[in-house]
Scaffold this active site. Structure first.
Site, PDB file in Angstrom:
ATOM      1  N   CYS A  17       4.352 -16.666 -40.876  1.00 17.30           N
ATOM      2  CA  CYS A  17       3.423 -15.619 -41.294  1.00 17.30           C
ATOM      3  C   CYS A  17       3.323 -15.574 -42.818  1.00 17.30           C
ATOM      4  CB  CYS A  17       3.838 -14.281 -40.716  1.00 17.30           C
ATOM      5  SG  CYS A  17       5.595 -14.005 -40.860  1.00 17.30           S
ATOM      6  N   LYS A  21      10.702  -8.364 -25.366  1.00 14.37           N
ATOM      7  CA  LYS A  21       9.922  -9.415 -24.688  1.00 14.37           C
ATOM      8  C   LYS A  21       9.778 -10.612 -25.618  1.00 14.37           C
ATOM      9  CE  LYS A  21       5.458 -10.139 -24.324  1.00 14.37           C
ATOM     10  NZ  LYS A  21       5.472 -11.615 -24.486  1.00 14.37           N
ATOM     11  N   GLU A  34      -6.015 -16.858 -41.659  1.00 12.39           N
ATOM     12  CA  GLU A  34      -4.692 -17.431 -41.397  1.00 12.39           C
ATOM     13  C   GLU A  34      -4.827 -18.585 -40.410  1.00 12.39           C
ATOM     14  OE1 GLU A  34      -1.807 -14.956 -39.250  1.00 12.39           O
ATOM     15  OE2 GLU A  34      -0.300 -15.716 -40.641  1.00 12.39           O
ATOM     16  N   GLU A  39       4.898  -6.451 -38.141  1.00 16.38           N
ATOM     17  CA  GLU A  39       4.994  -7.529 -39.129  1.00 16.38           C
ATOM     18  C   GLU A  39       3.937  -8.546 -38.703  1.00 16.38           C
ATOM     19  OE1 GLU A  39       5.435 -10.767 -40.566  1.00 16.38           O
ATOM     20  OE2 GLU A  39       7.533 -10.997 -39.952  1.00 16.38           O
TER      21      GLU A  39
HETATM   22  P1  ADP Z   1      -0.160 -15.793 -31.325  1.00 19.33           P
HETATM   23  O1  ADP Z   1      -1.642 -15.523 -31.350  1.00 19.33           O
HETATM   24  O2  ADP Z   1       0.288 -16.456 -32.533  1.00 19.33           O
HETATM   25  O3  ADP Z   1       0.335 -16.412 -30.052  1.00 19.33           O
HETATM   26  P2  ADP Z   1       0.326 -13.101 -30.666  1.00 19.33           P
HETATM   27  O4  ADP Z   1       0.201 -12.046 -31.686  1.00 19.33           O
HETATM   28  O5  ADP Z   1      -0.775 -13.282 -29.670  1.00 19.33           O
HETATM   29  O6  ADP Z   1       0.584 -14.427 -31.439  1.00 19.33           O
HETATM   30  O7  ADP Z   1       1.663 -12.948 -29.837  1.00 19.33           O
HETATM   31  C1  ADP Z   1       2.870 -12.466 -30.337  1.00 19.33           C
HETATM   32  C2  ADP Z   1       3.552 -11.676 -29.252  1.00 19.33           C
HETATM   33  O8  ADP Z   1       2.706 -10.605 -28.861  1.00 19.33           O
HETATM   34  C3  ADP Z   1       3.853 -12.445 -27.982  1.00 19.33           C
HETATM   35  O9  ADP Z   1       5.114 -12.022 -27.478  1.00 19.33           O
HETATM   36  C4  ADP Z   1       2.747 -12.025 -27.048  1.00 19.33           C
HETATM   37  O10 ADP Z   1       3.089 -12.108 -25.680  1.00 19.33           O
HETATM   38  C5  ADP Z   1       2.555 -10.590 -27.454  1.00 19.33           C
HETATM   39  N1  ADP Z   1       1.236 -10.024 -27.137  1.00 19.33           N
HETATM   40  C6  ADP Z   1       0.039 -10.664 -27.084  1.00 19.33           C
HETATM   41  N2  ADP Z   1      -0.948  -9.810 -26.738  1.00 19.33           N
HETATM   42  C7  ADP Z   1      -0.380  -8.592 -26.564  1.00 19.33           C
HETATM   43  C8  ADP Z   1      -0.861  -7.297 -26.217  1.00 19.33           C
HETATM   44  N3  ADP Z   1      -2.146  -7.070 -25.969  1.00 19.33           N
HETATM   45  N4  ADP Z   1       0.026  -6.274 -26.146  1.00 19.33           N
HETATM   46  C9  ADP Z   1       1.328  -6.471 -26.413  1.00 19.33           C
HETATM   47  N5  ADP Z   1       1.847  -7.669 -26.731  1.00 19.33           N
HETATM   48  C10 ADP Z   1       1.028  -8.719 -26.820  1.00 19.33           C
END
Ligand code: ADP
Length: 497
Positions: A299, A189, A396, A265
């Site tokens: 990161c 995804k 961060e 990561e």
């Molecule tokens: P940011 O806060 O920098 O946008 P995230 O960690 O929220 O980074 O997002 C990184 C990835 O994790 C994206 O592909 C996002 O769709 C996905 N993501 C966000 N929330 C969830 C969740 N609860 N479960 C699985 N994947 C998630």
């Protein structure tokens, strides 16, 4: 044009055909519920196009496709054939470098020069893992003359991979390279902010000749498609790059579903240390690159800068001058170093941190505000007089914001550097070899750079200590995250029990 493709334009490529569907079984398809979401250009704040949104039902379909491929076509592919396919895919990335880079700049906002560098690294990474495909070996282990023992490194099965928006194609390459080389199949995804380049890449997967279902690429939101992947009962492993908070949620989902394997990561707050004896011009250059590369959306960004008292004033003056010279603006302009932040949400978060630095009494040395009047641009920002407890030194920020503090002794800076929940990367600048080795060995971080920064390479493992993650990406180390060890014990003779 069908509703699974949009006609888009970039200054580099002119008009091109952008796939917008979900890539499942080597075809672009609509989601079961026919949902879509809009993709926004961070430079103009305008909608670029809409793409299909995967729901739980689509994740189920993609997982079924990946499982079928794992048990069938991919299972019957030899390691050498897997290597050839990965190499072909790397070649196609190079052949389509301009298109992939242009789509990355359009959707993410990174400068075209950096985007080209990313795509070069994508090809390098995929080719490297193509080389590993026929070198995944077990052992024979001599235990007794009556027995024959051997081990095999077997693929895990169907891997769910969830990637962020800061390096959409590069994070994809880091994830798929080791997974495919070792014989797994994938449901990946992309991040909802940046789905476009992954869909262009998907066309190359088919063109390279991968069997249907081996690599499925879907667009969708974290709380829906991401959560469906991490809690799926028929996914054997989830690999995630993103924030620590989401990393925790993914690990919980994995634990409470089928205990799928997890690699993470996550975030960082990496210290970048300048000793009195450093080459100051070079250090300024690397500190600038360490924090402002990719607009601070790394990161491993060197966001905590510690400068020894003997060179503090000289360093700060030179770094301020350098930061003010960084070209901020249109990602498609060849001189641009810094484009916009990826989204309004990220822009607001970063501006919130800048405000907190001001409120807590740190000094804005330069920047601290918006750049221009359109797009999510933020000025390269330096805070000085930052104390250890301040939010901008602890959390961060993921933006072009650097916090500087002064230190006196080596022991003090090691303690400060390590006093963080994170441990992804660190750097130090010194001409003294003993200092370089002593301090590198004392810093609790997965990567330490000496007299440089951000020098990542696909041959070198990358990952975090502490709350920065679990497992390693890149290098030979990543292969271990995508295989499991099977021991086979064969009785040749000897007494019966
Ligand atoms: P940011 O806060 O920098 O946008 P995230 O960690 O929220 O980074 O997002 C990184 C990835 O994790 C994206 O592909 C996002 O769709 C996905 N993501 C966000 N929330 C969830 C969740 N609860 N479960 C699985 N994947 C998630």
């Amino acid at each position: 044009m069908s509703n699974l493709f949009a006609e888009l334009k970039t200054p580099i490529t002119g008009t091109y055909k952008q796939p917008t569907g979900l890539f499942i079984n080597n075809e672009f398809v609509e989601g079961v519920d026919k949902k879509t979401f809009e993709v926004v250009n961070p430079t103009t704040e305008e909608v670029i196009c809409s793409v299909s949104e995967a729901t739980e039902k689509d994740v189920d379909i993609a997982v079924a496709a990946a499982r079928k491929a794992f048990d069938g076509s991919w299972h019957h592919t030899t390691p050498q054939q897997r290597g050839v396919l990965l190499t072909k895919l790397a070649d196609l990335c190079e052949k389509n470098l301009d298109l992939l880079a242009a789509v990355e700049s359009l959707d993410n906002g990174k400068s075209i020069t950096m985007a080209r560098g990313d795509v070069g690294a994508v090809a390098g990474c995929i080719r490297y893992y193509g080389g590993w495909a026929d070198k995944i070996e077990g052992k024979t282990i001599d235990i007794s003359p009556d027995m024959f023992h051997y081990t095999r490194q077997e693929p895990l099965g169907v891997c769910g991979q969830i990637i962020p928006w800061n390096f959409p194609l590069l994070m994809l390459a880091w994830k798929i390279g080791p997974a495919l080389a070792t014989g797994n199949t994938i449901v990946l995804k992309t991040a909802e902010q940046t789905p476009l380049s992954g869909l262009v890449f998907a066309q190359l997967v088919k063109e390279a000749g991968f069997p249907p279902g081996v690599l499925n690429i879907i667009s969708g939101f974290g709380k829906v498609a991401g959560a469906a992947i991490s809690s799926h009962m028929n996914i054997d492993k989830v690999a995630f790059t993103g924030s620590t908070i989401v990393g925790r949620a993914i690990m919980k989902a994995a634990a409470s579903s089928n205990l799928k394997k997890v690699t993470l990561e996550l975030g960082g707050k990496s210290p970048n240390i300048i000793f009195n004896d450093a080459d100051i011009d070079a250090a300024v250059s690397w500190v600038n690159f360490g924090i402002y590369y990719n607009h601070g959306q790394c990161c491993c960004a060197g966001s905590r800068v510690y400068v020894q008292d003997g060179v503090y004033d000289k360093f700060v003056a030179a770094f301020k001058k350098r930061a003010e010279e960084n070209k901020v603006g249109d990602p498609f302009h060849h001189e641009t170093f810094q484009g916009p932040q990826v989204s309004q949400l990220q822009y607001d978060r970063i501006m919130g941190y800048i405000q907190s630095g001001k409120d807590e009494g740190a000094t804005v040395e330069t920047g601290g505000g918006r750049h221009g009047d359109k797009g999510y641009f933020i000025q390269p920002t330096i805070f000085t007089n930052v104390t250890h407890e301040m939010k901008i030194m602890q959390e961060e920020i993921f933006g072009p914001v650097c916090a500087i503090a002064k230190f006196h002794s080596e022991e003090e800076v090691i303690q400060l550097g390590n006093d963080s929940a994170y441990g992804l990367a660190a750097a130090l600048h010194t001409k003294d070899l003993n200092t370089a080795i002593r301090v590198s060995n004392s810093l609790r971080a997965g990567t330490v750079w000496v007299n440089c920064y951000n020098m990542l390479h696909h041959q070198l493992p990358f990952g975090g200590y502490k709350e920065s993650g679990i497992g390693r990406e890149l290098g030979e180390a990543a292969l271990l995250n995508y295989t499991q060890n099977k021991s086979v014990a064969i009785r040749l003779g000897g007494p019966l029990f």
